[in-house]
Design a protein around this motif. Structure first.
Motif, PDB file in Angstrom:
ATOM      1  N   ASP A 194      -3.730   8.881  11.250  1.00  0.00           N
ATOM      2  CA  ASP A 194      -2.701   7.924  11.599  1.00  0.00           C
ATOM      3  C   ASP A 194      -1.800   7.753  10.390  1.00  0.00           C
ATOM      4  N   ILE A 195      -0.511   7.961  10.593  1.00  0.00           N
ATOM      5  CA  ILE A 195       0.493   7.844   9.530  1.00  0.00           C
ATOM      6  C   ILE A 195       1.313   6.580   9.793  1.00  0.00           C
ATOM      7  N   HIS A 196       1.570   5.800   8.733  1.00  0.00           N
ATOM      8  CA  HIS A 196       2.419   4.616   8.864  1.00  0.00           C
ATOM      9  C   HIS A 196       3.712   4.826   8.086  1.00  0.00           C
ATOM     10  N   TYR A 197       4.764   4.165   8.570  1.00  0.00           N
ATOM     11  CA  TYR A 197       6.106   4.303   7.998  1.00  0.00           C
ATOM     12  C   TYR A 197       6.717   2.923   7.776  1.00  0.00           C
ATOM     13  N   LEU A 198       7.558   2.848   6.752  1.00  0.00           N
ATOM     14  CA  LEU A 198       8.285   1.622   6.427  1.00  0.00           C
ATOM     15  C   LEU A 198       9.660   2.040   5.925  1.00  0.00           C
ATOM     16  N   ALA A 199      10.718   1.486   6.519  1.00  0.00           N
ATOM     17  CA  ALA A 199      12.076   1.816   6.080  1.00  0.00           C
ATOM     18  C   ALA A 199      12.756   0.563   5.542  1.00  0.00           C
ATOM     19  N   ALA A 208      -8.962  11.058   3.544  1.00  0.00           N
ATOM     20  CA  ALA A 208      -9.566   9.720   3.576  1.00  0.00           C
ATOM     21  C   ALA A 208      -9.389   9.009   2.232  1.00  0.00           C
ATOM     22  N   ALA A 209      -9.383   9.765   1.154  1.00  0.00           N
ATOM     23  CA  ALA A 209      -9.180   9.174  -0.176  1.00  0.00           C
ATOM     24  C   ALA A 209      -7.778   8.594  -0.315  1.00  0.00           C
ATOM     25  N   LEU A 210      -6.841   9.099   0.480  1.00  0.00           N
ATOM     26  CA  LEU A 210      -5.460   8.608   0.441  1.00  0.00           C
ATOM     27  C   LEU A 210      -5.248   7.405   1.343  1.00  0.00           C
ATOM     28  N   ALA A 211      -6.135   7.248   2.323  1.00  0.00           N
ATOM     29  CA  ALA A 211      -5.979   6.159   3.307  1.00  0.00           C
ATOM     30  C   ALA A 211      -6.391   4.821   2.732  1.00  0.00           C
ATOM     31  N   GLU A 226       0.803  -1.228   0.000  1.00  0.00           N
ATOM     32  CA  GLU A 226       0.000   0.000   0.000  1.00  0.00           C
ATOM     33  C   GLU A 226       0.834   1.276   0.000  1.00  0.00           C
ATOM     34  N   PHE A 227       2.146   1.168   0.189  1.00  0.00           N
ATOM     35  CA  PHE A 227       3.021   2.338   0.178  1.00  0.00           C
ATOM     36  C   PHE A 227       3.413   2.682  -1.252  1.00  0.00           C
ATOM     37  N   SER A 228       3.498   3.974  -1.553  1.00  0.00           N
ATOM     38  CA  SER A 228       4.006   4.395  -2.861  1.00  0.00           C
ATOM     39  C   SER A 228       5.024   5.527  -2.729  1.00  0.00           C
ATOM     40  N   THR A 260       6.000   6.433   3.453  1.00  0.00           N
ATOM     41  CA  THR A 260       5.003   7.079   4.297  1.00  0.00           C
ATOM     42  C   THR A 260       3.631   6.959   3.643  1.00  0.00           C
ATOM     43  N   LYS A 261       2.609   6.716   4.474  1.00  0.00           N
ATOM     44  CA  LYS A 261       1.226   6.687   3.963  1.00  0.00           C
ATOM     45  C   LYS A 261       0.263   7.081   5.076  1.00  0.00           C
ATOM     46  N   ILE A 262      -0.891   7.560   4.679  1.00  0.00           N
ATOM     47  CA  ILE A 262      -1.969   7.838   5.625  1.00  0.00           C
ATOM     48  C   ILE A 262      -2.750   6.542   5.780  1.00  0.00           C
ATOM     49  N   ALA A 263      -2.870   6.066   7.020  1.00  0.00           N
ATOM     50  CA  ALA A 263      -3.545   4.802   7.267  1.00  0.00           C
ATOM     51  C   ALA A 263      -4.990   4.986   7.700  1.00  0.00           C
ATOM     52  N   ASN A 264      -5.270   6.090   8.396  1.00  0.00           N
ATOM     53  CA  ASN A 264      -6.614   6.304   8.908  1.00  0.00           C
ATOM     54  C   ASN A 264      -6.813   7.798   9.168  1.00  0.00           C
ATOM     55  N   VAL A 265      -8.029   8.273   8.951  1.00  0.00           N
ATOM     56  CA  VAL A 265      -8.352   9.677   9.195  1.00  0.00           C
ATOM     57  C   VAL A 265      -9.480   9.747  10.217  1.00  0.00           C
ATOM     58  N   GLY A 266      -9.252  10.522  11.271  1.00  0.00           N
ATOM     59  CA  GLY A 266     -10.261  10.713  12.305  1.00  0.00           C
ATOM     60  C   GLY A 266     -10.908  12.071  12.177  1.00  0.00           C
ATOM     61  N   ASN A 267     -11.507  12.543  13.256  1.00  0.00           N
ATOM     62  CA  ASN A 267     -12.202  13.821  13.254  1.00  0.00           C
ATOM     63  C   ASN A 267     -11.226  14.997  13.196  1.00  0.00           C
TER      64      ASN A 267
END
Length: 150
Positions: free
Chosen positions: A105-110, A147-150, A15-17, A94-101
């Protein structure tokens, strides 16, 4: 070791780009040549800033009276999987994993130059009013876009 924020590792990785490339500097290592465990958080910060810039979500100036909210880090977590050494070249995804109010939540992978996963992470970014220090909701437009990015 399984990180609690990852359900299926291969799907999660796919899911990362977006990524930022960094080279481990000598000053970021210990006497054995290993990357210091605090440095991953600096790399997360750089990757997040580059990612936001890429998305057109540049950090607003706190001097601007019209600014309703600025993104701040509420928590940050890193899970180490493989040692990193001086002069390694890392791609920090880096990616957006979840969007709240009022947060996301941002996720990372190295991954290193051999495409080995070295560490993963996640963090919550909250939109805060710089005048009050309290969280403020994302606008409907911001929320939809994120949210469209998550």
């Amino acid at each position: 070791m399984k990180a609690s924020y990852i359900e299926d590792f291969n799907t999660w990785v796919d899911e990362f780009s977006f990524f930022t490339e960094v080279r481990v500097r000598f000053s970021e290592t210990d006497m054995y040549g290993h990357m210091n465990n605090t440095v991953s958080f600096t790399y997360f910060e750089q990757a997040r800033i580059d990612y936001f810039r890429h998305l057109g979500l540049l950090m607003p100036s706190t001097q601007d009276d019209k600014v309703m909210g600025i993104p701040i880090v509420a928590d940050l977590q890193c899970d180490y999987r493989k040692q990193v050494y001086f002069d390694d070249v890392l791609r920090v995804y880096t990616k957006i994993a979840n969007v709240g109010n009022s947060s996301m939540d941002i996720h990372y992978l190295a991954k290193n130059q051999n495409d080995d996963v070295c560490f993963t992470g996640r963090g919550t970014i909250v939109q805060m009013d710089p005048r009050t220090g309290k969280s403020v909701p994302l606008s409907a437009e911001e929320k939809a876009r994120l949210a469209a990015l998550a």
